[in-house]
Structures are given as C-alpha cells and as structure tokens.
Design a protein around this motif. Structure first.
Motif, PDB file in Angstrom:
ATOM      1  N   UNK A 182       0.829  -1.206   0.000  1.00  0.00           N
ATOM      2  CA  UNK A 182       0.000   0.000   0.000  1.00  0.00           C
ATOM      3  C   UNK A 182       0.863   1.255   0.000  1.00  0.00           C
ATOM      4  N   UNK A 183       2.019   1.177   0.642  1.00  0.00           N
ATOM      5  CA  UNK A 183       2.896   2.343   0.697  1.00  0.00           C
ATOM      6  C   UNK A 183       3.842   2.422  -0.497  1.00  0.00           C
ATOM      7  N   UNK A 184       3.889   1.391  -1.328  1.00  0.00           N
ATOM      8  CA  UNK A 184       4.731   1.428  -2.540  1.00  0.00           C
ATOM      9  C   UNK A 184       3.845   1.241  -3.771  1.00  0.00           C
ATOM     10  N   UNK A 185       3.550   0.006  -4.129  1.00  0.00           N
ATOM     11  CA  UNK A 185       2.631  -0.273  -5.239  1.00  0.00           C
ATOM     12  C   UNK A 185       2.225  -1.740  -5.176  1.00  0.00           C
ATOM     13  N   UNK A 186       1.012  -2.008  -5.643  1.00  0.00           N
ATOM     14  CA  UNK A 186       0.475  -3.363  -5.614  1.00  0.00           C
ATOM     15  C   UNK A 186       0.914  -4.128  -6.864  1.00  0.00           C
ATOM     16  N   UNK A 187       0.278  -5.276  -7.084  1.00  0.00           N
ATOM     17  CA  UNK A 187       0.529  -6.031  -8.315  1.00  0.00           C
ATOM     18  C   UNK A 187       0.203  -5.164  -9.525  1.00  0.00           C
ATOM     19  N   UNK A 188       0.910  -5.413 -10.619  1.00  0.00           N
ATOM     20  CA  UNK A 188       0.763  -4.570 -11.799  1.00  0.00           C
ATOM     21  C   UNK A 188       0.218  -5.374 -12.984  1.00  0.00           C
ATOM     22  N   UNK A 189      -0.690  -4.718 -13.735  1.00  0.00           N
ATOM     23  CA  UNK A 189      -1.165  -5.267 -15.009  1.00  0.00           C
ATOM     24  C   UNK A 189      -1.193  -4.145 -16.029  1.00  0.00           C
ATOM     25  N   UNK A 190      -0.615  -4.419 -17.191  1.00  0.00           N
ATOM     26  CA  UNK A 190      -0.604  -3.452 -18.294  1.00  0.00           C
ATOM     27  C   UNK A 190      -1.735  -3.797 -19.257  1.00  0.00           C
ATOM     28  N   UNK A 191      -2.637  -2.832 -19.470  1.00  0.00           N
ATOM     29  CA  UNK A 191      -3.760  -3.000 -20.385  1.00  0.00           C
ATOM     30  C   UNK A 191      -3.615  -2.000 -21.532  1.00  0.00           C
ATOM     31  N   UNK A 192      -3.135  -2.451 -22.638  1.00  0.00           N
ATOM     32  CA  UNK A 192      -2.920  -1.560 -23.769  1.00  0.00           C
ATOM     33  C   UNK A 192      -1.515  -1.758 -24.323  1.00  0.00           C
ATOM     34  N   UNK A 193      -1.139  -0.828 -25.210  1.00  0.00           N
ATOM     35  CA  UNK A 193      -1.788   0.453 -25.536  1.00  0.00           C
ATOM     36  C   UNK A 193      -2.903   0.318 -26.577  1.00  0.00           C
ATOM     37  N   UNK A 194      -3.807   1.304 -26.562  1.00  0.00           N
ATOM     38  CA  UNK A 194      -4.872   1.445 -27.545  1.00  0.00           C
ATOM     39  C   UNK A 194      -4.813   2.850 -28.131  1.00  0.00           C
ATOM     40  N   UNK A 195      -5.325   3.016 -29.334  1.00  0.00           N
ATOM     41  CA  UNK A 195      -5.535   4.357 -29.887  1.00  0.00           C
ATOM     42  C   UNK A 195      -7.023   4.676 -29.779  1.00  0.00           C
TER      43      UNK A 195
END
Length: 456
Positions: free
Chosen positions: A46-59
């Motif tokens: 919570x004080x740094x960052x949670x799990x990450x997911x990249x959605x994209x890129x889209x135009x």
C-alpha cells in the motif's frame, strides 16, 4: 489379549488424543502469524505499489455525431424529428505489439516480515494500422473527429518510475496522467497528431516504461500479433494467467520466458467491442498473462505442512517406546510417554518462532536438534541404557530428516509421505512378526512368549 496390554494401549491412545489440544493451538497460531504477515505485506504494498497489469496500448479517437431522434410534443402529441449530438470513442488495437521486460527483485522489510518488490524495465513497441475513415462506413459526414490519443492502462500508477515519452512516426510526445477511458481504469495517455481520416495510416510507436510492483506482473496481449519477453533474477517464477509461455528457461540465477499470441487465440477485438457496453470490461482485462514473484513454499506453509505430520510423529515415537516395552521387557510409565509427547509438540512451536527470524532451514535444524537431544537424554534414563537411548535418538533424527524432505518437496510430498508410511508399517510388522500378543506382559524381567533373539 492380555488385560494389561489392552489398558496400556488405551492409555497411549488417550495420550495421543490429549496431545491434539496443544497441536491445534499451535496450528491456530501458525494461521494467526500468517495473517499478520499478510497484513504487513499488504501495508508495504500500500505504501509502494500493488501487483501490476498493463492493459494496452490502444488508440482512441473521440468523436461527436449528429443523430436524428423522434420526439413528441406535449401539447398536441405530434411527433417530429430533432437533431442531437452524441459523443463517443472509436478504439483501435495495434496490429503488432511487443514487450521486452527485464525485471529485478528486491526485499523490503518491516519488522520481522519481508515483501518482495520488483522493478521492471520494459520496452514497449509496435504498430497501429488506422483504416480509412476510421472504419466508419455509414453516415461518415455526420461525424466530427477530435484529436486522437494513445492510452495505456496501468493497474497501480504509483509504480511508474520514469518520465514517459512516446515515439510515434519519428515524433516524440510526452505522456499525461489518466487514460481518458473510464473502463480502462488508471494509467496514462499521450496525444497524437491529427490524422487524415480520408486515408489509411500506419503508426509505429515505442516507449520505455520502468514499473515497480509487488507480487505479480501481468500483460494484456493487445496486438493482432503479440510477443512478450520477460527475464528476471527470480529463480522461482509462477506463470499465471490465460496463456503459458511458449518457451521458458529457469536456472538458479533467474528465469527467461517468451509468450506469443494472436487474435485467433485471444479474440480481443470482440471483447473490446463489449467494453463500450459495460463499465468494468472484466472480460477484456481477464485475458492477460504474466508471472508471480512469490516464495513457492514459505516458512508458514512449511510449518503448516509439518504440523499435519505431528500426529504421525507422536504415534511413531510412542510405537517405538511400545516396541522397547514388548521386545526388551521394559516398563515405560504413561507420564514418560506424555513428557516425550509434549517435547514433540513443542518442536512445532520452536520451529514457528525461530523460522520467523532465522529462515526455515536453520530453524528446522535447531528445533529438531534441540528436541532430539532432549528426548535422547531423557530416553537414555527411561530405557536404562545409553546404547538404546542413542539408537532411539538416531531413529528420531532420521524421522526429522525424512520430514524435512517432505516439507521441501513441492510436487512429490504425497508420494514421499505414502512411501514413508508404508516403509514404517513394514518395519513394525517385521519386528513383531513372531510376537505372541496374547502373552505380552509389561513386568520387567517377565519372559515373553517368543524368542527375542529371533526378531533382533
């Protein structure tokens, strides 16, 4: 059967059942400490960052469209046509999407607990093919198109560690916060130059993204063809999501994995079309894959596994005492059984408490050594023989060694446990194969109904 034998077996069984009480308390303590650890790890994330997911890129191409709708006058109920303006967005997936990621992991500690964070240096590139008239085949004159932009969804934008700049067709554009697409969630976007809708256009793009996260890194394969390469210094990857790597290599120094997908396998175009009809767009985002940076078997899971064998350990130890009684004509008091059982139960409490500070392997060695030495010292006096006491201690140490092998095995624990039980049962049957159970007594020096030398 000899009455004294029946009573003795009943007392032993009652002692084993009684020892379940402290074992259940220790098992509850394992769950409590694990929940406490998970809470601390959540605070670190919570004080740094949670799990990450990249959605994209889209135009995304925003537009306004003139539409004619029927209305009814309140006075006379007559129907008439009125022109209204409707806003919307056209969405385009890349023809080709490629991600090359190099991941480094590190430990962050809070108190006695540690969380594993990752830093991913990603190079994201690809190509968009924007169709003539943006693919609009009907009533094109009614559309007014606004400036298009490229958008990228990032599940926790706090993990972005660099200034993002988009290279598109030899131009460089700065990213801005926000995806400008509600269902895509958090992320960034970059404005694109105005496009000529009267002709088909290809846009080659690329940008660097340094991303920090905790636990998992996932990628959505948005391209009609998608290639993803991830390499990390973490030797225990857990590949997650809807697609496994096409190739992978795992060593003691880390792993390398490659994924490759197409629209035929992901069907993302259809899923993207449904996103305009719902706010969550869970179907689109769920078709991701990636890797989880977690310990495959941590100290709490190993402690929990170990305590599942506690009843077996106590039963085997008591069986060893019982064999000495019937084979060596020794009398072991139920209190002595209980004290040895209590020492075996405390092993799991020692293991839990030490593993939080020293690591599981060293904690197991110290806890098992302490219990073997204590029980060995006690058994030497109970059996009135140093030789028998050392032999009993050696057998107990061997059992602890076998248990450690069971706990360390991720895929073969059940097989190893089954073979161990079968082997111990076979040994017990061999040692007592000539024993006349009806004639067994527990008074020291009383002759037994078989020749002891035949089973030694």
């Amino acid at each position: 059967m000899n009455r004294s034998l029946t009573i003795k077996l009943g007392v032993i069984a009652l002692l084993i059942l009684s020892l379940l009480i402290p074992l259940l308390m220790i098992d509850g303590m394992i769950d409590e400490r694990q929940n406490l650890r998970d809470g601390v790890l959540d605070e670190i994330a919570r004080s740094s960052s949670f799990s990450q997911q990249l959605n994209g890129p889209l135009i995304v191409v925003p537009y306004r469209k003139q539409v004619r709708v029927w209305k009814t006058r309140e006075k006379d109920g007559a129907r008439y046509l009125e022109t209204a303006e409707q806003a919307g967005q056209l969405l385009f997936l890349p023809e080709h999407f490629e991600l090359d990621g190099k991941v480094q992991t590190e430990l962050r500690a809070r108190g006695i607990y540690q969380a594993r964070l990752f830093h991913a240096d990603n190079r994201i590139s690809g190509r968009f093919s924007i169709p003539e008239r943006y693919g609009v085949t009907k009533d094109f004159a009614d559309y007014q198109f606004e400036r298009p932009f490229l958008t990228l969804g990032i599940s926790d934008i706090r993990g972005i560690e660099n200034a993002l700049k988009l290279q598109v067709n030899q131009q460089t554009v700065d990213f801005a916060p926000g995806t400008q697409v509600g269902w895509l969630g958090e992320g960034v976007h970059a404005p694109l130059p105005m496009l000529d809708p009267q002709r088909q256009m290809d846009l080659a793009f690329g940008f660097d993204l340094r991303l920090q996260g905790t636990g998992q890194l996932q990628v959505l394969p948005v391209g009609k063809t998608s290639k993803v390469h991830l390499a990390a210094n973490w030797p225990h990857p857990s590949f997650i999501g809807n697609y496994l790597p096409a190739t992978r290599e795992i060593t003691d120094q880390g792993f390398s994995a490659d994924w490759q997908t197409s629209f035929f396998s992901t069907n993302l175009e259809e899923a993207l079309g449904q996103c305009q009809l719902s706010d969550g767009c869970a179907e689109f985002k769920s078709r991701s894959f990636g890797v989880s940076f977690i310990e495959p078997v941590d100290q709490y899971l190993k402690s929990d596994r170990a305590i599942k064998y506690a009843l077996l350990f106590i039963a085997l130890t008591f069986a060893g005492f019982f064999l000495f009684e019937v084979l060596k004509r020794l009398a072991v008091h139920p209190i002595q059984y209980a004290l040895v059982g209590a020492a075996l139960a405390l092993f799991y409490l020692l293991l839990l408490s030490l593993s939080e500070h020293l690591g599981f392997a060293l904690a197991y060695l110290l806890s098992a050594s302490a219990c073997v030495l204590l029980i060995g010292f006690y058994v030497c006096h109970v059996l009135r023989s140093v030789r028998h006491g050392l032999g009993f201690s050696a057998s107990l140490a061997a059992l602890y060694g076998l248990l450690y092998g069971l706990l360390s095995a991720e895929d073969y624990a059940l097989l190893m446990g089954s073979l161990l039980l079968f082997g111990l049962l076979g040994m017990f049957m061999v040692l007592t194969r000539k024993l006349d159970w009806y004639g067994v007594g527990f008074k020291p020096g009383k002759p037994l109904a078989f020749d002891i030398g035949e089973v030694q």
